[in-house]
Design a protein around this motif. Sequence first.
Motif, PDB file in Angstrom:
ATOM      1  N   LYS A   1      57.854   5.379  10.954  1.00  0.00           N
ATOM      2  CA  LYS A   1      57.817   6.521   9.916  1.00  0.00           C
ATOM      3  C   LYS A   1      56.501   7.200   9.692  1.00  0.00           C
ATOM      4  CE  LYS A   1      58.912   7.366   5.208  1.00  0.00           C
ATOM      5  NZ  LYS A   1      59.460   6.835   3.887  1.00  0.00           N
ATOM      6  N   ALA A   2      55.318   6.642   9.929  1.00  0.00           N
ATOM      7  CA  ALA A   2      54.227   7.339   9.641  1.00  0.00           C
ATOM      8  C   ALA A   2      53.590   7.794  10.985  1.00  0.00           C
ATOM      9  CB  ALA A   2      53.245   6.382   8.984  1.00  0.00           C
ATOM     10  N   PHE A   3      53.791   7.341  11.990  1.00  0.00           N
ATOM     11  CA  PHE A   3      53.235   7.705  13.282  1.00  0.00           C
ATOM     12  C   PHE A   3      54.510   7.672  14.381  1.00  0.00           C
ATOM     13  CE2 PHE A   3      49.888   5.952  11.181  1.00  0.00           C
ATOM     14  CZ  PHE A   3      48.845   6.839  10.825  1.00  0.00           C
ATOM     15  N   PRO A   4      55.298   8.577  14.372  1.00  0.00           N
ATOM     16  CA  PRO A   4      56.740   8.663  15.097  1.00  0.00           C
ATOM     17  C   PRO A   4      56.202   8.338  16.725  1.00  0.00           C
ATOM     18  CG  PRO A   4      56.784  10.412  13.626  1.00  0.00           C
ATOM     19  CD  PRO A   4      55.334   9.826  13.585  1.00  0.00           C
ATOM     20  N   THR A   5      55.164   8.961  17.134  1.00  0.00           N
ATOM     21  CA  THR A   5      54.847   8.912  18.648  1.00  0.00           C
ATOM     22  C   THR A   5      53.850   7.856  18.900  1.00  0.00           C
ATOM     23  OG1 THR A   5      53.081  10.531  18.173  1.00  0.00           O
ATOM     24  CG2 THR A   5      55.142  11.736  18.570  1.00  0.00           C
ATOM     25  N   ALA A   6      53.391   7.014  18.236  1.00  0.00           N
ATOM     26  CA  ALA A   6      52.340   6.083  18.341  1.00  0.00           C
ATOM     27  C   ALA A   6      52.831   4.906  19.280  1.00  0.00           C
ATOM     28  CB  ALA A   6      52.275   5.328  16.984  1.00  0.00           C
ATOM     29  N   ILE A   7      52.079   4.546  20.124  1.00  0.00           N
ATOM     30  CA  ILE A   7      52.133   3.387  20.927  1.00  0.00           C
ATOM     31  C   ILE A   7      51.540   2.297  20.729  1.00  0.00           C
ATOM     32  CG2 ILE A   7      52.192   2.795  23.297  1.00  0.00           C
ATOM     33  CD1 ILE A   7      52.226   5.671  24.170  1.00  0.00           C
ATOM     34  N   LEU A   8      52.370   1.165  20.416  1.00  0.00           N
ATOM     35  CA  LEU A   8      51.625  -0.163  20.199  1.00  0.00           C
ATOM     36  C   LEU A   8      51.042  -0.886  21.149  1.00  0.00           C
ATOM     37  CD1 LEU A   8      51.091  -2.359  17.540  1.00  0.00           C
ATOM     38  CD2 LEU A   8      53.409  -3.341  18.071  1.00  0.00           C
TER      39      LEU A   8
ATOM     40  N   LYS B   1      46.297 -14.142   5.549  1.00  0.00           N
ATOM     41  CA  LYS B   1      47.105 -13.475   4.198  1.00  0.00           C
ATOM     42  C   LYS B   1      48.122 -12.735   4.646  1.00  0.00           C
ATOM     43  CE  LYS B   1      42.410 -12.832   2.236  1.00  0.00           C
ATOM     44  NZ  LYS B   1      41.307 -11.769   2.155  1.00  0.00           N
ATOM     45  N   LYS B   2      48.783 -12.963   6.077  1.00  0.00           N
ATOM     46  CA  LYS B   2      49.761 -11.972   6.512  1.00  0.00           C
ATOM     47  C   LYS B   2      49.408 -10.558   6.352  1.00  0.00           C
ATOM     48  CE  LYS B   2      52.539 -15.459   6.973  1.00  0.00           C
ATOM     49  NZ  LYS B   2      53.050 -15.893   8.311  1.00  0.00           N
ATOM     50  N   GLU B   3      48.539 -10.324   6.815  1.00  0.00           N
ATOM     51  CA  GLU B   3      47.911  -8.566   6.950  1.00  0.00           C
ATOM     52  C   GLU B   3      47.914  -8.604   8.499  1.00  0.00           C
ATOM     53  OE1 GLU B   3      44.923  -8.146   3.223  1.00  0.00           O
ATOM     54  OE2 GLU B   3      43.902  -8.599   5.421  1.00  0.00           O
ATOM     55  N   TYR B   4      48.622  -7.545   8.895  1.00  0.00           N
ATOM     56  CA  TYR B   4      48.875  -7.397  10.485  1.00  0.00           C
ATOM     57  C   TYR B   4      47.871  -6.093  10.720  1.00  0.00           C
ATOM     58  CZ  TYR B   4      52.804 -10.099   9.833  1.00  0.00           C
ATOM     59  OH  TYR B   4      53.622 -11.222   9.564  1.00  0.00           O
ATOM     60  N   GLN B   5      47.028  -6.361  11.997  1.00  0.00           N
ATOM     61  CA  GLN B   5      46.341  -5.370  12.500  1.00  0.00           C
ATOM     62  C   GLN B   5      47.114  -4.834  13.809  1.00  0.00           C
ATOM     63  OE1 GLN B   5      42.914  -6.951  14.649  1.00  0.00           O
ATOM     64  NE2 GLN B   5      41.816  -5.191  14.403  1.00  0.00           N
ATOM     65  N   LEU B   6      47.236  -3.518  13.723  1.00  0.00           N
ATOM     66  CA  LEU B   6      47.830  -2.924  14.765  1.00  0.00           C
ATOM     67  C   LEU B   6      47.072  -2.019  15.779  1.00  0.00           C
ATOM     68  CD1 LEU B   6      50.923  -1.808  12.640  1.00  0.00           C
ATOM     69  CD2 LEU B   6      50.864  -3.945  13.783  1.00  0.00           C
ATOM     70  N   GLU B   7      46.846  -2.328  16.895  1.00  0.00           N
ATOM     71  CA  GLU B   7      46.006  -1.419  17.638  1.00  0.00           C
ATOM     72  C   GLU B   7      46.888  -0.350  18.321  1.00  0.00           C
ATOM     73  OE1 GLU B   7      43.130  -3.351  19.993  1.00  0.00           O
ATOM     74  OE2 GLU B   7      42.809  -4.803  18.647  1.00  0.00           O
ATOM     75  N   VAL B   8      46.762   0.936  18.118  1.00  0.00           N
ATOM     76  CA  VAL B   8      47.857   2.069  18.488  1.00  0.00           C
ATOM     77  C   VAL B   8      47.081   3.039  19.303  1.00  0.00           C
ATOM     78  CG1 VAL B   8      49.508   1.575  16.617  1.00  0.00           C
ATOM     79  CG2 VAL B   8      47.834   3.202  16.287  1.00  0.00           C
ATOM     80  N   LYS B   9      47.858   3.749  20.002  1.00  0.00           N
ATOM     81  CA  LYS B   9      47.587   5.020  20.614  1.00  0.00           C
ATOM     82  C   LYS B   9      48.618   6.103  20.055  1.00  0.00           C
ATOM     83  CE  LYS B   9      46.346   7.191  25.085  1.00  0.00           C
ATOM     84  NZ  LYS B   9      46.226   6.937  26.281  1.00  0.00           N
ATOM     85  N   VAL B  10      47.863   7.287  19.730  1.00  0.00           N
ATOM     86  CA  VAL B  10      48.683   8.252  19.333  1.00  0.00           C
ATOM     87  C   VAL B  10      48.115   9.424  19.832  1.00  0.00           C
ATOM     88  CG1 VAL B  10      49.389   9.902  17.264  1.00  0.00           C
ATOM     89  CG2 VAL B  10      49.102   7.444  16.914  1.00  0.00           C
ATOM     90  N   GLY B  11      48.935  10.125  20.858  1.00  0.00           N
ATOM     91  CA  GLY B  11      48.449  11.039  21.795  1.00  0.00           C
ATOM     92  C   GLY B  11      47.072  10.647  22.656  1.00  0.00           C
ATOM     93  N   ASP B  12      46.052  11.314  22.327  1.00  0.00           N
ATOM     94  CA  ASP B  12      44.659  10.809  22.960  1.00  0.00           C
ATOM     95  C   ASP B  12      43.796   9.889  22.251  1.00  0.00           C
ATOM     96  OD1 ASP B  12      43.972  12.907  21.811  1.00  0.00           O
ATOM     97  OD2 ASP B  12      42.655  13.904  23.069  1.00  0.00           O
ATOM     98  N   LYS B  13      44.280   9.800  21.020  1.00  0.00           N
ATOM     99  CA  LYS B  13      43.600   8.908  19.944  1.00  0.00           C
ATOM    100  C   LYS B  13      43.861   7.477  20.108  1.00  0.00           C
ATOM    101  CE  LYS B  13      42.123  12.972  17.607  1.00  0.00           C
ATOM    102  NZ  LYS B  13      42.003  13.397  16.006  1.00  0.00           N
ATOM    103  N   GLU B  14      42.864   6.478  20.012  1.00  0.00           N
ATOM    104  CA  GLU B  14      43.136   5.201  19.824  1.00  0.00           C
ATOM    105  C   GLU B  14      42.550   4.648  18.447  1.00  0.00           C
ATOM    106  OE1 GLU B  14      43.031   2.600  23.311  1.00  0.00           O
ATOM    107  OE2 GLU B  14      43.347   4.083  24.493  1.00  0.00           O
ATOM    108  N   GLY B  15      43.204   3.709  17.824  1.00  0.00           N
ATOM    109  CA  GLY B  15      42.483   3.077  16.676  1.00  0.00           C
ATOM    110  C   GLY B  15      43.353   1.880  16.018  1.00  0.00           C
ATOM    111  N   ALA B  16      42.907   1.428  14.952  1.00  0.00           N
ATOM    112  CA  ALA B  16      43.581   0.114  14.580  1.00  0.00           C
ATOM    113  C   ALA B  16      44.177   0.623  12.984  1.00  0.00           C
ATOM    114  CB  ALA B  16      42.611  -0.902  14.209  1.00  0.00           C
TER     115      ALA B  16
END
Length: 106
Positions: free
Chosen positions: A64-71, A79-94
């Motif tokens: 919903k927040a990042f439709p074009t994101a690649i996980l 604590k059941k907190e999830y870290q997602l390393e994603v790529k959106v376009g040419d930018k990468e982040g967590a």
Amino acid sequence: MKKLVLTAAIVLGSLTAMNAQEKDETATPAAETKATEQVTEATSAYTEIKAEELPAAVTEALKKAFPTAILNKASVNDKKEYQLEVKVGDKEGALYADETGKWIQK
């Protein structure tokens, strides 16, 4: 006499500025080391999981927040907190989310 006082003031001001600059340069490596340690601690608390193991709420929130994101990678902590390393376009982040799909600021 005015020129002598003005020259002395300029020289003292220059020496003060150089001394302050030297202190900043020596402080930078310690600050970088501390930042690196904090990043290492934050990332070591997470355990890598398969994308299929993510809760549906987290997956839906990402879509919903990042439709074009690649996980690229998913991880979870105690604590059941999830870290997602994603790529959106040419930018990468967590991105971070809790198990209900709410985004967490880190």
